[in-house]
Scaffold this motif. Structure first.
Motif, PDB file in Angstrom:
ATOM      1  N   LEU A  48      27.628  -9.856  52.233  1.00 57.28           N
ATOM      2  CA  LEU A  48      28.537 -10.814  51.598  1.00 57.28           C
ATOM      3  C   LEU A  48      29.980 -10.580  52.035  1.00 57.28           C
ATOM      4  CD1 LEU A  48      27.043 -10.904  47.990  1.00 57.28           C
ATOM      5  CD2 LEU A  48      26.945 -12.714  49.701  1.00 57.28           C
ATOM      6  N   ILE A  49      30.382  -9.314  52.192  1.00 60.59           N
ATOM      7  CA  ILE A  49      31.722  -9.026  52.701  1.00 60.59           C
ATOM      8  C   ILE A  49      31.879  -9.553  54.126  1.00 60.59           C
ATOM      9  CG2 ILE A  49      33.287  -7.160  53.372  1.00 60.59           C
ATOM     10  CD1 ILE A  49      32.172  -5.556  51.011  1.00 60.59           C
ATOM     11  N   TYR A  50      30.834  -9.386  54.932  1.00 57.66           N
ATOM     12  CA  TYR A  50      30.860  -9.917  56.300  1.00 57.66           C
ATOM     13  C   TYR A  50      30.994 -11.445  56.290  1.00 57.66           C
ATOM     14  CZ  TYR A  50      29.022 -11.278  60.875  1.00 57.66           C
ATOM     15  OH  TYR A  50      28.847 -11.859  62.103  1.00 57.66           O
ATOM     16  N   ILE A  51      30.320 -12.113  55.358  1.00 53.47           N
ATOM     17  CA  ILE A  51      30.430 -13.569  55.256  1.00 53.47           C
ATOM     18  C   ILE A  51      31.848 -13.979  54.873  1.00 53.47           C
ATOM     19  CG2 ILE A  51      29.671 -15.565  53.909  1.00 53.47           C
ATOM     20  CD1 ILE A  51      26.900 -14.342  53.811  1.00 53.47           C
ATOM     21  N   PHE A  52      32.468 -13.242  53.954  1.00 54.55           N
ATOM     22  CA  PHE A  52      33.819 -13.587  53.526  1.00 54.55           C
ATOM     23  C   PHE A  52      34.841 -13.330  54.636  1.00 54.55           C
ATOM     24  CE2 PHE A  52      32.082 -13.949  49.347  1.00 54.55           C
ATOM     25  CZ  PHE A  52      32.977 -14.752  48.645  1.00 54.55           C
ATOM     26  N   THR A  53      34.600 -12.342  55.476  1.00 56.01           N
ATOM     27  CA  THR A  53      35.508 -12.122  56.612  1.00 56.01           C
ATOM     28  C   THR A  53      35.427 -13.240  57.635  1.00 56.01           C
ATOM     29  OG1 THR A  53      33.824 -10.770  57.727  1.00 56.01           O
ATOM     30  CG2 THR A  53      35.448  -9.628  56.347  1.00 56.01           C
ATOM     31  N   ARG A  54      34.358 -14.012  57.639  1.00 54.04           N
ATOM     32  CA  ARG A  54      34.213 -15.156  58.535  1.00 54.04           C
ATOM     33  C   ARG A  54      34.689 -16.458  57.896  1.00 54.04           C
ATOM     34  NH1 ARG A  54      33.779 -11.362  61.144  1.00 54.04           N
ATOM     35  NH2 ARG A  54      32.326 -10.885  62.828  1.00 54.04           N
ATOM     36  N   GLN A  55      35.472 -16.338  56.814  1.00 57.09           N
ATOM     37  CA  GLN A  55      36.073 -17.504  56.155  1.00 57.09           C
ATOM     38  C   GLN A  55      35.016 -18.491  55.672  1.00 57.09           C
ATOM     39  OE1 GLN A  55      39.326 -17.480  55.585  1.00 57.09           O
ATOM     40  NE2 GLN A  55      39.544 -15.576  56.728  1.00 57.09           N
ATOM     41  N   ARG A  56      33.975 -17.969  55.029  1.00 57.58           N
ATOM     42  CA  ARG A  56      32.913 -18.831  54.485  1.00 57.58           C
ATOM     43  C   ARG A  56      32.747 -18.556  52.990  1.00 57.58           C
ATOM     44  NH1 ARG A  56      28.295 -16.994  58.387  1.00 57.58           N
ATOM     45  NH2 ARG A  56      26.988 -18.029  56.837  1.00 57.58           N
ATOM     46  N   SER A  58      32.517 -19.098  48.979  1.00 60.20           N
ATOM     47  CA  SER A  58      31.980 -20.091  48.050  1.00 60.20           C
ATOM     48  C   SER A  58      31.760 -19.406  46.712  1.00 60.20           C
ATOM     49  CB  SER A  58      30.676 -20.705  48.565  1.00 60.20           C
ATOM     50  OG  SER A  58      29.631 -19.759  48.518  1.00 60.20           O
ATOM     51  N   GLU A  59      31.754 -20.203  45.667  1.00 61.78           N
ATOM     52  CA  GLU A  59      31.581 -19.653  44.320  1.00 61.78           C
ATOM     53  C   GLU A  59      30.197 -19.034  44.154  1.00 61.78           C
ATOM     54  OE1 GLU A  59      32.003 -21.132  39.658  1.00 61.78           O
ATOM     55  OE2 GLU A  59      32.642 -22.419  41.318  1.00 61.78           O
ATOM     56  N   ALA A  60      29.184 -19.625  44.789  1.00 60.00           N
ATOM     57  CA  ALA A  60      27.828 -19.074  44.680  1.00 60.00           C
ATOM     58  C   ALA A  60      27.749 -17.692  45.318  1.00 60.00           C
ATOM     59  CB  ALA A  60      26.829 -20.021  45.342  1.00 60.00           C
ATOM     60  N   TYR A  61      28.430 -17.483  46.449  1.00 61.28           N
ATOM     61  CA  TYR A  61      28.426 -16.167  47.096  1.00 61.28           C
ATOM     62  C   TYR A  61      29.126 -15.123  46.216  1.00 61.28           C
ATOM     63  CZ  TYR A  61      26.721 -18.073  51.516  1.00 61.28           C
ATOM     64  OH  TYR A  61      25.957 -18.657  52.485  1.00 61.28           O
ATOM     65  N   VAL A  62      30.196 -15.527  45.536  1.00 61.05           N
ATOM     66  CA  VAL A  62      30.882 -14.589  44.635  1.00 61.05           C
ATOM     67  C   VAL A  62      29.960 -14.185  43.490  1.00 61.05           C
ATOM     68  CG1 VAL A  62      32.833 -14.319  43.060  1.00 61.05           C
ATOM     69  CG2 VAL A  62      33.155 -15.478  45.236  1.00 61.05           C
ATOM     70  N   MET A  63      29.198 -15.140  42.948  1.00 64.06           N
ATOM     71  CA  MET A  63      28.286 -14.825  41.860  1.00 64.06           C
ATOM     72  C   MET A  63      27.139 -13.924  42.339  1.00 64.06           C
ATOM     73  SD  MET A  63      29.669 -15.995  39.288  1.00 64.06           S
ATOM     74  CE  MET A  63      31.155 -16.960  39.096  1.00 64.06           C
ATOM     75  N   LEU A  64      26.667 -14.151  43.557  1.00 64.77           N
ATOM     76  CA  LEU A  64      25.641 -13.265  44.103  1.00 64.77           C
ATOM     77  C   LEU A  64      26.188 -11.856  44.299  1.00 64.77           C
ATOM     78  CD1 LEU A  64      23.848 -15.529  46.736  1.00 64.77           C
ATOM     79  CD2 LEU A  64      23.059 -14.897  44.462  1.00 64.77           C
ATOM     80  N   GLY A  65      27.442 -11.760  44.729  1.00 63.19           N
ATOM     81  CA  GLY A  65      28.059 -10.437  44.842  1.00 63.19           C
ATOM     82  C   GLY A  65      28.207  -9.749  43.494  1.00 63.19           C
ATOM     83  N   ASN A  66      28.583 -10.500  42.470  1.00 66.42           N
ATOM     84  CA  ASN A  66      28.675  -9.928  41.122  1.00 66.42           C
ATOM     85  C   ASN A  66      27.315  -9.489  40.611  1.00 66.42           C
ATOM     86  OD1 ASN A  66      30.204  -9.295  38.741  1.00 66.42           O
ATOM     87  ND2 ASN A  66      29.311 -11.097  37.773  1.00 66.42           N
ATOM     88  N   LEU A  67      26.276 -10.262  40.939  1.00 65.35           N
ATOM     89  CA  LEU A  67      24.915  -9.893  40.541  1.00 65.35           C
ATOM     90  C   LEU A  67      24.484  -8.582  41.210  1.00 65.35           C
ATOM     91  CD1 LEU A  67      22.345 -10.893  38.984  1.00 65.35           C
ATOM     92  CD2 LEU A  67      21.650 -11.983  41.119  1.00 65.35           C
ATOM     93  N   SER A  68      24.747  -8.442  42.498  1.00 64.76           N
ATOM     94  CA  SER A  68      24.379  -7.211  43.208  1.00 64.76           C
ATOM     95  C   SER A  68      25.199  -6.023  42.718  1.00 64.76           C
ATOM     96  CB  SER A  68      24.573  -7.399  44.717  1.00 64.76           C
ATOM     97  OG  SER A  68      23.697  -8.385  45.218  1.00 64.76           O
ATOM     98  N   ALA A  69      26.475  -6.237  42.428  1.00 57.46           N
ATOM     99  CA  ALA A  69      27.305  -5.152  41.905  1.00 57.46           C
ATOM    100  C   ALA A  69      26.805  -4.681  40.541  1.00 57.46           C
ATOM    101  CB  ALA A  69      28.758  -5.606  41.817  1.00 57.46           C
ATOM    102  N   THR A  70      26.358  -5.622  39.705  1.00 53.64           N
ATOM    103  CA  THR A  70      25.821  -5.248  38.392  1.00 53.64           C
ATOM    104  C   THR A  70      24.524  -4.456  38.531  1.00 53.64           C
ATOM    105  OG1 THR A  70      26.770  -7.284  37.503  1.00 53.64           O
ATOM    106  CG2 THR A  70      25.161  -6.150  36.147  1.00 53.64           C
ATOM    107  N   ASP A  71      23.634  -4.900  39.426  1.00 56.14           N
ATOM    108  CA  ASP A  71      22.412  -4.131  39.666  1.00 56.14           C
ATOM    109  C   ASP A  71      22.734  -2.745  40.206  1.00 56.14           C
ATOM    110  OD1 ASP A  71      20.590  -6.053  38.826  1.00 56.14           O
ATOM    111  OD2 ASP A  71      20.578  -7.064  40.768  1.00 56.14           O
ATOM    112  N   LEU A  72      23.760  -2.644  41.027  1.00 51.97           N
ATOM    113  CA  LEU A  72      24.167  -1.340  41.549  1.00 51.97           C
ATOM    114  C   LEU A  72      24.648  -0.428  40.429  1.00 51.97           C
ATOM    115  CD1 LEU A  72      24.490   0.192  44.242  1.00 51.97           C
ATOM    116  CD2 LEU A  72      26.828  -0.673  44.341  1.00 51.97           C
ATOM    117  N   LEU A  73      25.378  -0.974  39.459  1.00 47.17           N
ATOM    118  CA  LEU A  73      25.821  -0.171  38.317  1.00 47.17           C
ATOM    119  C   LEU A  73      24.634   0.297  37.474  1.00 47.17           C
ATOM    120  CD1 LEU A  73      28.984  -2.113  37.079  1.00 47.17           C
ATOM    121  CD2 LEU A  73      28.912   0.120  38.203  1.00 47.17           C
ATOM    122  N   ILE A  74      23.672  -0.587  37.251  1.00 44.91           N
ATOM    123  CA  ILE A  74      22.505  -0.209  36.452  1.00 44.91           C
ATOM    124  C   ILE A  74      21.737   0.934  37.110  1.00 44.91           C
ATOM    125  CG2 ILE A  74      20.262  -1.023  35.633  1.00 44.91           C
ATOM    126  CD1 ILE A  74      21.505  -3.755  35.189  1.00 44.91           C
TER     127      ILE A  74
END
Length: 389
Positions: A48-56, A58-74
């Motif tokens: 997802l960080i690689y996608i954001f560095t390519r100027q792509r 989107s709100e859905a990608y941010v939510m997917l990143g938040n979902l993965s970060a939450t699973d990482l915390l758990i």
């Protein structure tokens, strides 16, 4: 259970298990799930960080990143606590960890549920009005994330209030205990919490998902876009279904413990452990679903691996210096020689094939022996006397 308490349950894992196998098998199982899940979620975040560095963005990608970060915390904060508790069979992490372990896990589960709801709502808004919601709005995304985390951290605060340490002989126990005077309030809370962070988010996410599917209109001009929308719908439906099934045992046993009237009506320890393991399996399965079913993530992962491989090869060439350059030069010279020989050979073969008559002509000219039968003037050697006039 104390006389003046309405219920008593273990926090951070059951601390009085029988059998020596459980102290080895359970930590190994939880540790394996955590290791695999942490690696998968870190990989999703890198993609997802690689996608954001390519100027792509989107709100859905941010939510997917938040979902993965939450699973990482758990998997990095809550799962090791359970593994250590099952291994030690006592509480060794102190009062602060005892009062916050259930609160952190329930908060992360609430963040997962609300993030899926926000992602499905964003997809529905985009499908209903693509022109208005096609641009990335950082302020709107930031406000959404702040609301999600605030609500998720506030709802499980009673877990901090009712958690405490108890001494049982030579061991310490971390338990959640409700006094008798707060019995009614705790029973109400045990109904509100699962409804707020499990049942309602799943129902609303499913409703948003179904509305999004109905808003997808088949188009003969852009079939690829329609196929991507259906693939994205299948992805989010799979995540919602997996999250609902994996969380069901945990919340069912959580409500069961707080509403059982007698000790003999408590759920077995094996079922409680099964529910906790399912929570961590959910966090480990989510990155696998994302990386296999989400086409942009899968393509970005392939591009990222290719980029890292090229950079690694370039770094090795720079590190080895002149020796590596000499080796590469020799390899290129050998390839050039082989290529030249192949061209010459192909050229000679083509020449031989294009002039077969000349080859036959020169081979015949080299043969200087004249065959008797092939003499063009045979009558000069005939005996004149034998010739009949």
């Amino acid at each position: 259970m104390a006389v003046n308490s309405s219920f008593l349950s273990f926090d951070g894992g059951i601390q009085q298990l029988e059998g020596e196998d459980t102290s080895i098998i359970l930590p190994a199982v939880i540790g394996t799930i955590s290791g695999i899940g942490i690696g998968g979620n870190v990989l999703v975040l890198l993609v997802l960080i690689y996608i954001f560095t390519r100027q792509r963005e989107s709100e859905a990608y941010v939510m997917l990143g938040n979902l993965s970060a939450t699973d990482l915390l758990i998997l990095s904060l809550c799962a090791p606590v359970r593994a250590l508790t099952y291994y030690k069979r006592t509480w060794t992490l102190g009062l602060t960890a005892c009062t916050t372990t259930e609160w952190i896990q329930h908060s992360c589960l609430a963040v997962k549920a609300y993030t899926l709801l926000a992602a499905n709502q964003a997809r529905h808004n985009f499908s209903s009005n693509p022109e208005e919601h096609s641009r990335f709005r950082p302020k709107h995304v930031l406000v959404t994330l702040v609301i999600i985390w605030t609500v998720a951290l506030v709802f499980p605060i009673p877990d901090i209030v009712f958690s405490r340490l108890k001494e049982d002989g030579n061991i310490s126990l971390c338990v959640s205990e409700s006094p008798t005077y707060s019995q009614d309030a705790m029973r109400l809370y045990s109904k509100i919490l699962p409804m707020a962070i499990y049942v309602l988010p799943i129902i609303l996410s499913t409703a948003c998902h179904i509305r999004t599917i109905f808003h997808i209109k088949p188009s003969a001009h852009d079939e690829t876009l329609v196929a991507r929308q259906y693939e994205s719908s299948l992805l989010f439906l799979s995540i919602i279904a997996m999250n609902a099934l994996m969380m069901l045992p945990e919340w069912a046993f959580w409500v069961w413990v707080r509403h059982s009237s007698a000790e003999r009506c408590k759920p077995p320890a094996g079922l409680l452990i099964f529910g906790q393991v399912c929570v961590y399996l959910s966090s480990a399965f989510c990155p696998a679903i994302l990386l296999t079913m989400h086409v942009p993530l899968r393509e970005s992962l392939s591009n990222l691996c290719s980029l890292l491989a090229c950079r690694g090869a370039k770094h090795r060439l720079k590190g080895n210096g002149d020796e590596m350059r000499v080796v590469v030069t020799k390899m290129l010279d050998e390839r050039a020689c082989v290529s030249t020989l192949c061209k010459i050979e192909r050229h000679s073969d083509a020449s031989c094939q294009t002039l077969p008559d000349l080859q036959h002509f020169w081979s015949e000219r080299r043969n200087t022996t004249v065959i008797e039968d092939g003499d063009p003037l045979p009558w000069e050697r005939l005996n004149q006397s034998n010739v009949e006039l």
